[in-house]
Design a protein around this motif. Structure first.
Motif, PDB file in Angstrom:
ATOM      1  N   UNK A 118       0.841  -1.185   0.000  1.00  0.00           N
ATOM      2  CA  UNK A 118       0.000   0.000   0.000  1.00  0.00           C
ATOM      3  C   UNK A 118       0.880   1.239   0.000  1.00  0.00           C
ATOM      4  N   UNK A 119       0.662   2.100  -0.972  1.00  0.00           N
ATOM      5  CA  UNK A 119       1.475   3.300  -1.140  1.00  0.00           C
ATOM      6  C   UNK A 119       0.916   4.516  -0.416  1.00  0.00           C
ATOM      7  N   UNK A 120       1.469   5.696  -0.720  1.00  0.00           N
ATOM      8  CA  UNK A 120       1.030   6.942  -0.092  1.00  0.00           C
ATOM      9  C   UNK A 120      -0.432   7.252  -0.433  1.00  0.00           C
ATOM     10  N   UNK A 121      -1.179   7.704   0.565  1.00  0.00           N
ATOM     11  CA  UNK A 121      -2.600   8.039   0.419  1.00  0.00           C
ATOM     12  C   UNK A 121      -2.984   8.989   1.536  1.00  0.00           C
ATOM     13  N   UNK A 122      -4.186   9.536   1.437  1.00  0.00           N
ATOM     14  CA  UNK A 122      -4.660  10.402   2.506  1.00  0.00           C
ATOM     15  C   UNK A 122      -4.810   9.555   3.771  1.00  0.00           C
ATOM     16  N   UNK A 123      -4.298  10.076   4.873  1.00  0.00           N
ATOM     17  CA  UNK A 123      -4.247   9.308   6.110  1.00  0.00           C
ATOM     18  C   UNK A 123      -5.502   9.409   6.955  1.00  0.00           C
ATOM     19  N   UNK A 124      -5.599   8.543   7.965  1.00  0.00           N
ATOM     20  CA  UNK A 124      -6.804   8.445   8.789  1.00  0.00           C
ATOM     21  C   UNK A 124      -7.046   9.643   9.703  1.00  0.00           C
TER      22      UNK A 124
END
Length: 187
Positions: A88-94
């Motif tokens: 899983x790569x970079x994405x908007x975080x929780x």
């Protein structure tokens, strides 16, 4: 490189032509082809098997997740999910991925239909009433594990919070670039 016309859906294609397919995931078992995903808050997910006989890439936002893009991809690839790995790569975080009640209800229904508990995935927003924080990566891990993949690796990067490293559609109000996440088979 197999580039896609990403649509936030569940369509999967094989990387065997340079046609710009309308899809959110691609896979190949052919040397000389790479699969690419473009993101700026959505989650890029890369796959391979332990024998290096295939690779795949998926573009995962909440709409694609609900369209089962991950399950569709895992099902279409002609290897056992027990031999597969995911990254899983970079994405908007929780801590910053906000959704409203309608989206929360849609995601909750999807989780319940998959046998999960929605309470494990949401937190009330600290200062916005009727808004929630959701962990996109945790939702993806849930979908991937349901498909039989246990080897899941997470970059842990947040595109929104790490502005020196990543583009973010939400942070930059839509005026931003895209990051390409690419995977290829090596001979």
């Amino acid at each position: 490189i197999k580039w896609l016309r990403q649509e936030h859906g569940g369509v999967v294609t094989k990387a065997d032509s340079i046609d710009l397919d309308r899809a959110d995931a691609a896979w190949t078992d052919q040397f000389g082809w790479a699969c690419a995903i473009q993101t700026a808050d959505c989650l890029p997910v890369l796959f391979c098997d332990i024998y290096s006989s295939y690779i795949a890439a998926a573009h995962v936002g909440w709409r694609g997740l609900l369209s089962d893009v991950l399950g569709n991809l895992i099902t279409e690839v002609p290897v056992s999910s027990a031999t597969m790995m995911a990254w899983l790569g970079p994405r908007i975080g929780p801590k910053v991925f906000q959704i409203g009640e309608k989206v929360r209800d849609e995601i909750s229904s999807w989780i319940l239909n998959k046998g999960g508990s929605p309470d494990d995935f949401f937190h009330d927003h600290s200062y916005r009433q009727n808004f929630y924080l959701v962990d996109l990566a945790r939702l993806a891990k849930f979908a991937i594990s349901l498909a039989g993949i246990s080897k899941i690796y997470d970059s842990g990067y947040c595109s929104y919070s790490q502005s020196q490293m990543f583009f973010s559609h939400r942070r930059d109000l839509g005026r931003t670039g895209r990051m390409a996440t690419v995977i290829a088979l090596r001979s």
